[in-house]
Design a protein around this motif. Structure first.
Motif, mmCIF file in Angstrom:
data_model
loop_
_atom_site.group_PDB
_atom_site.id
_atom_site.type_symbol
_atom_site.label_atom_id
_atom_site.label_comp_id
_atom_site.label_asym_id
_atom_site.label_seq_id
_atom_site.Cartn_x
_atom_site.Cartn_y
_atom_site.Cartn_z
ATOM 1 N N ALA A 1 15.394 16.002 -22.064
ATOM 2 C CA ALA A 1 14.697 16.057 -20.773
ATOM 3 C C ALA A 1 13.447 16.900 -20.909
ATOM 4 O O ALA A 1 13.404 17.850 -21.692
ATOM 5 C CB ALA A 1 15.622 16.650 -19.701
ATOM 6 N N GLY A 2 12.426 16.546 -20.169
ATOM 7 C CA GLY A 2 11.188 17.327 -20.127
ATOM 8 C C GLY A 2 10.986 17.861 -18.717
ATOM 9 O O GLY A 2 11.177 17.133 -17.743
ATOM 10 N N ILE A 3 10.653 19.152 -18.611
ATOM 11 C CA ILE A 3 10.440 19.756 -17.284
ATOM 12 C C ILE A 3 8.962 20.088 -17.130
ATOM 13 O O ILE A 3 8.373 20.729 -18.008
ATOM 14 C CB ILE A 3 11.280 21.050 -17.138
ATOM 15 N N THR A 4 8.371 19.652 -16.049
ATOM 16 C CA THR A 4 6.977 20.020 -15.761
ATOM 17 C C THR A 4 6.874 20.500 -14.316
ATOM 18 O O THR A 4 7.786 20.287 -13.514
ATOM 19 C CB THR A 4 6.007 18.817 -15.900
ATOM 20 N N GLY A 5 5.757 21.120 -14.013
ATOM 21 C CA GLY A 5 5.430 21.376 -12.619
ATOM 22 C C GLY A 5 4.654 20.177 -12.106
ATOM 23 O O GLY A 5 4.684 19.101 -12.708
ATOM 24 N N ALA A 6 3.944 20.368 -11.016
ATOM 25 C CA ALA A 6 3.034 19.324 -10.522
ATOM 26 C C ALA A 6 1.858 20.051 -9.899
ATOM 27 O O ALA A 6 2.048 21.044 -9.209
ATOM 28 C CB ALA A 6 3.723 18.461 -9.483
#
Ligand code: SF4
Length: 305
Positions: A44-49
């Motif tokens: 899984a990849g976690i990013t903000g926005a």
């Protein structure tokens, strides 16, 4: 931002055994190779926005490094974590606001990587995550929206211009704030997100010079909000009797030139050391006061020509 290229080379040398004198280009190539494997293997990849577009549910991400694109290209799941204030009405607004963010953040016309995610990959598409989750964080943002004036802080696009303009931030650096968001905007919003008793004091570092408001692209009245935070800190248990007594003493001394000159550097240094801690935080050393006040130094200098 907080370390020189030599510091970074030394850190890499300690942890990854790269040559101690590595150049930024060599280190970048090393990181590129090392991280690529990890991106390829991640589940899984976690990013903000940077922005969430209400009219079509799209997610806008802007960056210069490419780590956001990598985090969303290889893993099968993409998780987005963003504050609710990141929601903007339409794509038209994005076209207006993206260049403002780049210009005020890094002085670029537009950042290097700008991605608009329209959801997980669809049937027949080769690339992209199979699943996408968006986690919206409130964390007292709704309470700020309910206030008479602090709602304006929710307009922040996190460009960082107020940090770079702030004379306090330039001296103490980001770590001293001991918060996720530092600088003027961090000092305004952190007490709401955490509490005024522990974080209200951040507003007292402000000199009210007004530089932050001058550079803010969305015109948040930061000095005014910082003043209001001082009031809220008093009302919410952020200042005990020691603060009140200390301020009264300071008022007594600083309201008279002669009294100011009596308190020489050694006395001020002793008073600060009485607190028993480094007020600049663990990553900075505490500067010492000059023995003579500026006024007295000026008099001596003028007399001696
Ligand atoms: S408060 Fe204004 S200048 Fe500071 S980060 Fe937010 S938008 Fe940028």
């Amino acid at each position: 931002m907080h370390k020189s290229k030599e510091d970074v080379a030394e850190l890499f040398h300690q942890h990854f055994n790269t040559p101690a004198q590595s150049t930024p280009v060599e280190l970048t190539n090393f990181v590129r190779e090392k991280l690529r494997e990890q991106y390829q293997e991640a589940g899984a990849g976690i990013t903000g926005a940077n922005f969430l577009i209400a009219e079509n549910g799209n997610i806008a991400l802007t960056e210069n490094e490419g780590n956001g694109v990598m985090s969303t290209s290889f893993p099968k799941t993409h998780i987005v974590i963003a504050g609710i204030e990141k929601i903007i009405p339409s794509m038209k607004d994005l076209g207006f606001i993206w260049p403002i963010l780049a210009g005020h953040g890094t002085g670029q016309k537009i950042s290097a990587y700008n991605t608009i995610f329209t959801g997980p990959k669809r049937r027949g598409e080769e690339d992209g995550p199979e699943k996408q989750f968006i986690i919206l964080i409130d964390n007292e943002r709704s309470s700020m929206l309910d206030t008479n004036e602090h709602w304006q802080a929710l307009k922040c696009i996190r460009c960082g211009a107020c940090l770079n303009a702030c004379p306090i931030y330039k001296v103490v650096g980001g770590y001293t704030y001991n918060t996720v968001y530092s600088g003027p905007i961090g000092s305004v919003i952190t007490p709401f997100m955490k509490n005024f008793a522990e974080f209200g004091h951040l507003s007292t570092a402000c000199t009210q010079c007004g530089k932050c408001e001058e550079v803010c692209p969305v015109m948040i009245p930061l000095p005014r909000l910082l003043l209001l935070n001082r009031k809220l800190t008093n009302e919410n248990g952020g200042n005990d009797w020691r603060w009140g007594t200390g301020m009264k003493f300071f008022e007594y001394i600083s309201s008279n030139r002669k009294r100011m000159d009596v308190t020489q550097g050694s006395l001020k240094n002793s008073a600060v050391s009485l607190t028993g801690k480094n007020l600049m935080g663990k990553n900075k050393s505490m500067p010492t006061f000059e023995e003579l006040s500026f006024s007295r130094q000026w008099k001596i200098k003028s007399k001696n020509g």
